[in-house]
Design a protein around this motif. Structure first.
Motif, PDB file in Angstrom:
ATOM      1  N   GLY A  36      -1.672  -1.269 -11.461  1.00 30.06           N
ATOM      2  CA  GLY A  36      -1.608  -2.339 -10.473  1.00 30.06           C
ATOM      3  C   GLY A  36      -2.595  -3.444 -10.754  1.00 30.06           C
ATOM      4  N   SER A  37      -3.564  -3.195 -11.649  1.00 24.52           N
ATOM      5  CA  SER A  37      -4.521  -4.230 -12.040  1.00 24.52           C
ATOM      6  C   SER A  37      -3.907  -5.239 -12.993  1.00 24.52           C
ATOM      7  N   ASP A  38      -2.792  -4.857 -13.627  1.00 22.78           N
ATOM      8  CA  ASP A  38      -2.149  -5.755 -14.591  1.00 22.78           C
ATOM      9  C   ASP A  38      -1.296  -6.779 -13.846  1.00 22.78           C
ATOM     10  N   ASN A  78       0.041   4.450 -10.371  1.00 25.57           N
ATOM     11  CA  ASN A  78      -1.166   3.921 -11.001  1.00 25.57           C
ATOM     12  C   ASN A  78      -1.644   2.693 -10.228  1.00 25.57           C
ATOM     13  N   VAL A  79      -2.421   2.928  -9.184  1.00 31.44           N
ATOM     14  CA  VAL A  79      -2.813   1.874  -8.256  1.00 31.44           C
ATOM     15  C   VAL A  79      -3.573   0.746  -8.950  1.00 31.44           C
ATOM     16  N   GLY A  80      -4.489   1.093  -9.851  1.00 30.87           N
ATOM     17  CA  GLY A  80      -5.278   0.078 -10.538  1.00 30.87           C
ATOM     18  C   GLY A  80      -6.525   0.697 -11.132  1.00 30.87           C
ATOM     19  N   ARG A  81      -7.235  -0.088 -11.919  1.00 34.43           N
ATOM     20  CA  ARG A  81      -8.379   0.453 -12.654  1.00 34.43           C
ATOM     21  C   ARG A  81      -9.532   0.856 -11.733  1.00 34.43           C
ATOM     22  N   PRO A  88       0.797  -1.229   0.000  1.00 37.82           N
ATOM     23  CA  PRO A  88       0.000   0.000   0.000  1.00 37.82           C
ATOM     24  C   PRO A  88       0.832   1.284   0.000  1.00 37.82           C
ATOM     25  N   THR A  89       2.129   1.151   0.296  1.00 37.21           N
ATOM     26  CA  THR A  89       2.991   2.330   0.230  1.00 37.21           C
ATOM     27  C   THR A  89       3.615   2.364  -1.153  1.00 37.21           C
ATOM     28  N   PHE A  90       3.041   3.130  -2.052  1.00 37.51           N
ATOM     29  CA  PHE A  90       3.507   3.128  -3.432  1.00 37.51           C
ATOM     30  C   PHE A  90       4.742   4.017  -3.586  1.00 37.51           C
ATOM     31  N   TYR A  91       5.097   4.354  -4.796  1.00 35.26           N
ATOM     32  CA  TYR A  91       6.416   4.914  -5.097  1.00 35.26           C
ATOM     33  C   TYR A  91       6.392   6.441  -5.148  1.00 35.26           C
ATOM     34  N   LYS A  92       7.281   7.051  -4.378  1.00 31.11           N
ATOM     35  CA  LYS A  92       7.311   8.503  -4.337  1.00 31.11           C
ATOM     36  C   LYS A  92       8.746   9.005  -4.447  1.00 31.11           C
ATOM     37  N   PHE A  93       8.877  10.257  -4.852  1.00 32.51           N
ATOM     38  CA  PHE A  93      10.179  10.904  -4.860  1.00 32.51           C
ATOM     39  C   PHE A  93      10.580  11.212  -3.418  1.00 32.51           C
ATOM     40  N   ALA A  94      11.889  11.267  -3.164  1.00 33.99           N
ATOM     41  CA  ALA A  94      12.388  11.544  -1.823  1.00 33.99           C
ATOM     42  C   ALA A  94      12.203  13.019  -1.480  1.00 33.99           C
TER      43      ALA A  94
END
Length: 512
Positions: A437-439, A174-177, A84-90
């Protein structure tokens, strides 16, 4: 990046290594050493993906040929469903796009991105609490913004700064559809016009680099059979990009600029330490020896000439000769020095040049309607090593160059991966949309797919999937033994062990 991983380590890197070897010189630079750049090509930064450059691109904008587009990618090998912790810039880093416009290998202009976090609700684990339809949607629980500063330098010293964007939104992961039913709309909202023809973007994107990273398995399996698989397919990166009127980048009538990207990380003293650096592809991966990779990342292009030996006497063609018995071109490799350090005379060499590992672009060469993936080697002067377009096949180009293509030694070396897994855009920022994330990148062996039929004939879904036996039967994952074991007193320990093994095996967020 401590260990070479099939990540950005890109085979291309290996290829370019021959050419980029030149970049390998950086010994004895700043006392504060940083991490490496690219896809896990250097030891230190491989464990710090937020600060790791994966690729840099510089090209004349195909739909706006009076502008130049600069792109840098970070945080390699992002699994799209990695929540649940997705990708972010520092937040403690400065992400820089640097331009040298007089050939002295020192940055004259820097576009600096600095990021800020905002969490709306810390009482939930969710990245978003409902479908997100805009970047200011209250259901987007975690957001980032950035400030963009233009820094002007003379002889490497700062002579002026101007903030050209403040609080600009970052396109989310892009978490998912279900969470982001129209991600393209969110991407479009993150493209920010800044006036005077300049535009900026920051956010997630498909990894633009395409290649078969199995090059690190003794150069494609030691038998040339491990080719043709885009091992970066399905992964995402984080992207920063600017599109700038070319007249603002060039100087004194010389159309050639040198470009690289660096990451400065805030240190305990309140200053910044350079921890990542990237210009031409594959340099730090395959040209610079392991013992010098971290030094390279902490260094300035000003010092690169002292390591020209990595370019004039590259390791890669020797390895190819050792494994495949293809004779290495004799040294010194002045052809690679031109391709990776100084620029090619009559193509992209500045009028007054100090040899350095920079991506050199002649901005006066206009884009072509149908780019050749082999760039200059394919007769297309608008492509690599004259800058780098998203569609340039830098692995094949580098492999052929290191084996003597520029010396007249014709060859067709390549990794059989000739295009990206996703189509690039036709307008800024051009990078492909990130994978959702749906893929599903691949199905686990023995997994029962949703929509399949269970033993009772019912369709498998969330409500009954826990009752479905291993789809692989007795030849599956070995789970059949779970029932008898669970019946015993050791069930808790068994489940805990299984959970630990699963956790240790799951696809991690690789740095580098």
């Amino acid at each position: 990046m401590p260990t070479l991983h099939p990540s950005r380590t890109r085979i291309a890197a290996l290829v370019a290594a021959g050419g980029v070897l030149l970049a390998g010189g950086f010994a004895g630079l700043a006392p504060e050493r940083g991490a490496a750049s690219s896809h896990r090509e250097a030891p230190l930064v491989s464990g710090q993906p937020q600060y790791d450059n994966t690729d840099v691109y510089a090209f004349v904008s195909p739909d706006r040929p009076d502008t130049t587009t600069l792109i840098a990618n970070f945080i390699p090998l992002q699994e799209p469903a990695g929540g649940p912790t997705f990708y972010k810039f520092a937040r403690d880093a400065a992400y820089d796009l640097n331009i040298d416009n007089n050939g002295d290998s020192l940055a004259d202009l820097t576009y600096r991105f600095e990021f800020h976090d905002r969490l709306k609700n810390d009482k939930t684990f969710l990245y978003n609490t409902g479908p997100v339809t805009s970047l200011d949607d209250p259901d987007l629980n975690f957001t980032q913004t950035y400030d963009l500063t233009l820094i002007r330098r003379v002889d490497g010293n700062v002579h002026g700064t101007r903030k050209i964007a403040q609080g600009a939104p970052v396109a989310p992961s892009n978490v998912g559809r279900a969470s982001m039913p129209d991600y393209a709309k969110l991407r479009a909202q993150a493209v920010r016009p800044l006036g005077d023809g300049t535009a900026a973007f920051a956010g997630q994107a498909d990894d633009s680099f395409f290649l078969d990273l199995r090059v690190f398995d003794l150069l494609y399996g030691a038998n040339l059979k491990e080719v043709g698989n885009d091992t970066l397919s399905g992964y995402n990166v984080n992207t920063v990009a600017v599109q700038v009127p070319t007249r603002q980048l060039v100087r004194n009538g010389d159309p050639v600029i040198g470009v690289n990207s660096t990451v400065q990380r805030r240190n305990a003293a309140g200053g910044h330490t350079q921890v990542s650096r990237l210009g031409s592809p594959l340099v730090n991966e395959v040209v610079v020896p392991r013992g010098k990779k971290d030094t390279f990342n902490a260094s300035s292009p000003w010092h690169d000439a002292q390591f020209a030996g990595f370019v004039t006497d590259p390791e890669l063609p020797k390895l190819i000769e050792q494994i495949y018995k293809i004779p290495a071109p004799p040294g010194p490799r002045d052809d690679l020095v031109q391709a990776y350090l100084t620029g090619v005379p009559g193509l992209n060499k500045p009028r007054n040049v100090r040899p350095a590992e920079l991506l050199r672009l002649n901005t006066s060469i206009k884009p072509v309607a149908n780019p050749d993936r082999l760039g200059v080697l394919g007769g297309d002067k608008a492509g690599f090593p004259n800058g780098r377009r998203l569609t340039d096949d830098v692995v094949d180009i580098s492999l052929q160059a290191v084996e003597g293509e520029l010396l007249g030694k014709k060859n067709d070396l390549g990794d059989a991966v000739n295009a990206n897994d996703r189509e690039f855009g036709s307008t800024f920022p051009y990078v492909a949309q990130p994978h959702s994330g749906s893929d599903v990148r691949g199905a686990r062996s023995g997994a029962a797919k949703a929509g399949a039929k269970g033993k009772d004939g019912e369709t498998v879904n969330l409500l009954n999937a826990g009752a479905v036996e291993d789809a692989a039967g007795d030849e599956g994952s070995g789970v059949p033994g779970l029932v008898p074991i669970a019946a015993g007193s050791g069930v808790v320990a068994f489940l805990a062990t299984c959970g630990l093994l699963w956790w240790r095996r799951r696809p991690g967020r690789l740095g580098g």
